[in-house]
Design a protein around this motif. Structure first.
Motif: not given
Lengths: 172, 197
Positions: A71-73, A160-169, B158-162
């Motif tokens: 969804l984030a992507i 982009v924050s949404q993608i980072s957040r979902s991957i961090r989760e 950000h994407l790179q960190k992910s």
């Protein structure tokens, strides 16, 4: 979250970049008509969502994790596609239609089909000068393009924050 | 080795491509392939993130070009304004300004001469003066262009960190799998050959 972080967040939030005056808010309220990013969208019917979720599921991610990342992507894709559209959108030209009509009229005047008096000539000349002035204010194609894209920066930040957040989760 | 990784990544990415840029220059594809050939463990998520990163790099380059173009056009406009007085005819182009900046001294001299001799010139009497005026006239647009470039840089970060988080996790899992396999082989050897103790 520590008190120090909380206080810093509150200070940063005061630096809001959104519109503040009534005129600014009226203008930005029309943004969703131009690029549609203010409107919520349902990705459930998007085949890409199902495809991505299935692929991620096969690679060992849970359904929830896969759904959240997919969804984030797709949300990020929506923003970037809107940016790409705005990049190639036709530039705004003041008085485009009127100038075309005036050129037709001047052609007819030259051929002797139409005659206009001095005051009409003056009106046409003043209008042409105004068109040049207004188009100078609008700026060149590249200037308009940059201004259009500048309005979409905050949507990119969110997606982009949404993608980072979902991957961090997922990593927890 | 890199070519194998690239092929592997493209095999995963091609059916699920999410970025469809109308890029006739081929820049996006070359950026993407460069990134894909560096992925340690290609999987769906890592290739997708590489695709997004490649797109951000592509747009960052475009915004840098646009920023340069804004300055070139603004300088050309100031030169015409200084030269032409009330005339609105555009004779100086962004390409002319680019040539001067790349070292065309003859053209610069020609323009400087025309500016010095231009009647009703209230803008500037030299190329440098016009360039300075141009910076001021398009300061707002330059600032927006800088914001756009900065935004893409942050997107990439950000994407790179992910991507690193996924890549590291995949590598750790792969290493753990190899370790387990090794241990199983050792155990199997011990069970079948008691003398291997």
């Amino acid at each position: 979250m520590t008190q120090k972080q909380n206080k810093a967040n509150q200070q940063n939030a005061k630096r809001s970049t959104g519109p503040r005056t009534a005129l600014g808010k009226t203008i930005s309220s029309q943004n969703s008509v131009k690029h549609g990013l203010n409107q919520a969208i349902d990705f459930e019917s998007d085949t890409r969502l199902t495809a991505l979720v299935n692929l991620l599921d096969k690679e060992g991610y849970s359904q929830d994790e896969a759904y959240s990342v997919a969804l984030a992507i797709l949300s990020h894709r929506r923003v970037m596609e809107a940016c790409a559209e705005q990049y190639v959108a036709a530039p705004e030209i003041y008085g485009r239609t009127e100038i075309a009509l005036i050129e037709d009229l001047e052609g007819d005047i030259e051929l002797g089909r139409v005659k206009i008096n001095y005051s009409d000539k003056l009106i046409i000349q003043r209008f042409k000068t105004r068109v040049i002035r207004e188009n100078e204010k609008l700026g060149s194609d590249v200037m308009q393009r940059v201004k259009r894209l500048g309005k979409l920066i905050r949507y990119q930040r969110q997606s982009v924050s949404q993608i980072s957040r979902s991957i961090r989760e997922m990593q927890k | 080795m890199d070519k194998d990784k690239l092929q592997q990544s493209l095999t995963i990415l091609n059916p699920i491509r999410t970025v469809n840029l109308q890029d006739e220059t081929g820049n996006f594809e070359s950026i993407l392939q460069g990134l894909l050939s560096d992925i340690e463990t290609p999987n769906t998520l890592s290739v997708l993130l590489c695709e997004q990163i490649a797109e951000s790099i592509f747009w960052m380059r475009r915004h840098v070009e646009d920023k340069e173009l804004i300055l070139l056009e603004a300088t050309a406009e100031q030169i015409d304004r200084a030269r032409g007085g009330y005339s609105r005819d555009r004779t100086c182009t962004a390409e002319d300004v680019r040539r001067i900046l790349l070292g065309d001294t003859e053209l610069k001299q020609e323009i400087d001469t025309k500016l010095e001799s231009a009647g009703m010139n209230s803008v500037a009497t030299s190329f440098e003066g016009c360039r300075a005026k141009a910076f001021l006239s398009c300061a707002k647009e330059i600032r927006i262009a800088d914001d756009l470039i900065q935004r893409q840089m942050l997107n990439i970060r950000h994407l790179q960190k992910s991507l690193d988080a996924i890549d590291v996790k995949s590598r750790i899992i792969k290493r753990m799998d190899l370790e387990l396999k090794h241990i199983e082989q050792d155990l199997s050897a011990i069970e079948h050959d008691p003398e291997a103790k």
